[in-house]
Design an enzyme around this catalytic site. Sequence first.
Site, short mmCIF file in Angstrom:
data_model
loop_
_atom_site.label_atom_id
_atom_site.label_comp_id
_atom_site.label_asym_id
_atom_site.label_seq_id
_atom_site.Cartn_x
_atom_site.Cartn_y
_atom_site.Cartn_z
N GLN A 64 0.76 -1.20 0.03
CA GLN A 64 0.31 -0.13 0.12
C GLN A 64 0.72 1.25 0.12
O GLN A 64 1.88 0.98 0.50
CB GLN A 64 -0.82 -0.12 1.38
CG GLN A 64 -1.97 1.25 1.12
CD GLN A 64 -2.51 1.24 2.50
OE1 GLN A 64 -1.97 1.70 3.53
NE2 GLN A 64 -3.67 1.17 2.75
N CYS A 94 -6.28 7.42 5.08
CA CYS A 94 -5.60 7.97 6.34
C CYS A 94 -5.96 9.29 6.56
O CYS A 94 -6.06 10.43 6.00
CB CYS A 94 -3.87 8.07 5.93
SG CYS A 94 -3.07 8.59 7.37
N LYS A 132 -8.18 1.74 -0.82
CA LYS A 132 -8.64 1.67 0.39
C LYS A 132 -9.18 2.99 0.63
O LYS A 132 -8.20 3.98 0.81
CB LYS A 132 -8.08 1.05 1.38
CG LYS A 132 -8.32 1.10 2.63
CD LYS A 132 -7.61 0.13 3.56
CE LYS A 132 -8.09 0.06 5.09
NZ LYS A 132 -7.77 1.29 5.68
N HIS A 161 -13.82 1.94 4.40
CA HIS A 161 -13.99 1.86 5.70
C HIS A 161 -14.95 3.00 5.98
O HIS A 161 -14.66 4.28 5.91
CB HIS A 161 -12.53 2.25 6.22
CG HIS A 161 -12.62 2.59 7.89
ND1 HIS A 161 -11.53 3.05 8.46
CD2 HIS A 161 -13.32 2.05 8.83
CE1 HIS A 161 -11.90 3.29 9.67
NE2 HIS A 161 -13.15 2.66 9.87
N GLY A 217 -9.21 -5.55 10.90
CA GLY A 217 -8.04 -4.96 11.38
C GLY A 217 -7.90 -5.26 12.88
O GLY A 217 -7.31 -6.44 13.16
N ARG A 218 -8.48 -4.53 13.89
CA ARG A 218 -7.95 -4.65 15.28
C ARG A 218 -8.86 -5.62 15.92
O ARG A 218 -8.11 -6.61 16.69
CB ARG A 218 -8.59 -3.30 16.06
CG ARG A 218 -7.82 -2.20 15.48
CD ARG A 218 -8.46 -0.76 15.87
NE ARG A 218 -9.79 -0.58 15.38
CZ ARG A 218 -10.60 0.37 15.31
NH1 ARG A 218 -10.28 1.33 16.25
NH2 ARG A 218 -11.97 0.28 14.58
C1 LIG Z 1 -2.70 2.36 14.54
C2 LIG Z 1 -3.32 2.02 13.23
C3 LIG Z 1 -2.89 2.25 12.05
C4 LIG Z 1 -3.23 2.10 10.73
N1 LIG Z 1 -2.46 2.42 9.85
C5 LIG Z 1 -2.88 2.17 8.60
C6 LIG Z 1 -2.44 2.10 7.33
O1 LIG Z 1 -1.03 2.13 7.18
N2 LIG Z 1 -2.97 1.97 6.20
C7 LIG Z 1 -4.28 1.94 6.15
O2 LIG Z 1 -4.88 1.98 4.93
N3 LIG Z 1 -5.06 2.16 6.94
C8 LIG Z 1 -4.67 2.07 8.34
N4 LIG Z 1 -5.40 1.93 9.47
C9 LIG Z 1 -6.57 1.80 9.20
C10 LIG Z 1 -6.86 0.23 9.26
O3 LIG Z 1 -6.47 -0.40 8.17
C11 LIG Z 1 -8.66 -0.06 9.41
O4 LIG Z 1 -9.20 0.71 8.18
C12 LIG Z 1 -9.34 0.60 10.67
O5 LIG Z 1 -8.53 0.10 11.75
C13 LIG Z 1 -10.85 0.05 10.57
O6 LIG Z 1 -10.70 -1.39 10.64
P1 LIG Z 1 -10.87 -2.19 12.05
O7 LIG Z 1 -12.34 -1.72 12.71
O8 LIG Z 1 -11.12 -3.65 11.40
O9 LIG Z 1 -9.50 -1.91 12.90
C14 LIG Z 1 -4.64 2.19 10.90
C15 LIG Z 1 -5.44 1.91 11.84
C16 LIG Z 1 -4.90 1.79 13.30
C17 LIG Z 1 -5.74 1.67 14.52
#
Ligand SMILES: Cc1cc2nc3c(=O)[nH]c(=O)nc-3n(C[C@H](O)[C@H](O)[C@H](O)COP(=O)(O)O)c2cc1C
Length: 314
Positions: A64, A94, A132, A161, A217-218
């Site tokens: 990415q 982002c 994304k 998202h 993700g999380r």
């Molecule tokens: C600490 C952190 C770092 C993240 N870094 C990125 C990233 O580098 N690129 C990206 O597209 N999204 C990034 N995200 C967003 C996640 O990919 C994801 O879209 C978001 O956490 C929602 O999904 P979830 O609820 O399943 O975690 C980040 C999120 C968090 C919490």
Amino acid sequence: MKISLAPLQGYTDWVFRQAYDKCIGGIDEFYTPFLVLQNSGEIRTSHKREVEPFVERNKSLVPQFLAGSVAEFQFFETYFSDLGYKKMNWNLGCPFPLVTRKKKGSGLLPFPEIIKDILENAYSGKIDLSIKMRLGLEEKSEILAVLDVIKQFNIDEVIVHPRIGKQMYKGSADRDYFQELQNGFNKSMGFNGDISTLEDFESLHAQFPKLNHVMLGRGVLKDYWLPAKIKGIEIPTVAIRKKALRNMHDEIFSTYASFLSGDTQILQKVKPFWEYFSAHFEEERKVFKGIKKSGGLKKYHEAVAFAFQQNIKE
Ligand SMILES: Cc1cc2nc3c(=O)[nH]c(=O)nc-3n(C[C@H](O)[C@H](O)[C@H](O)COP(=O)(O)O)c2cc1C
């Protein structure tokens, strides 16, 4: 249904992805955290490690990148295709002001004309492109004009998202708005956001039975067997899972120790890992507190030993 691992800067680096694939499994596709081009025109060594196959040879890895101009976009397409990648993912999500102020990440969403210019003049089609994205920077309706642009190009899929940038991580992913976006959109649309349990997934699936890609993700970081639960694969016994968690930790620790030098550097990497990892333990808070306050590697290993004396969650 494809289950992918979302990019999480600072958490899902190559060390994590490789260890997860080896010790746990169940993820169909991995995404790197975003790569950026520095003002010097170079990529940081730590970012290169994410994609240059020094160690990781994971074929289902999608790199990415952040790009706000034709030149940056072209740089990454050439870089990834020279490395042999078949897919790449453009980050239009982002939410951090340092990024959005430069009209990158979700900072590009209010400017569909710039997105169009980049796609028209930079994307050569050498590698499949997915995007994304959030719903917008300030308003969720910003995504509508962006999707109209995307429809005109040969783009593999978008992964949405459904939050806006200024929300950061507050509130919840807006599934109803996601539903509206699908009407009239002619490409595959994956879903990402707030899927932390099997129940979360089941309600999503009930609302979107045709969904073919869910990005987790999380939720995965807190429950390594979430992908298996979603896929209906039998979950190993508590004893086997505890062993797998131990292997996962040891793999991560030894990989960092193999290329970082000194206790401080290693601790700077493994402590954040426990922010989510400790969620597997019944005494989650006590476990994390012990890790957090450990001052050197000796104390750290004692805290790890304490953690693995605890029960893990059912
Ligand atoms: C600490 C952190 C770092 C993240 N870094 C990125 C990233 O580098 N690129 C990206 O597209 N999204 C990034 N995200 C967003 C996640 O990919 C994801 O879209 C978001 O956490 C929602 O999904 P979830 O609820 O399943 O975690 C980040 C999120 C968090 C919490």
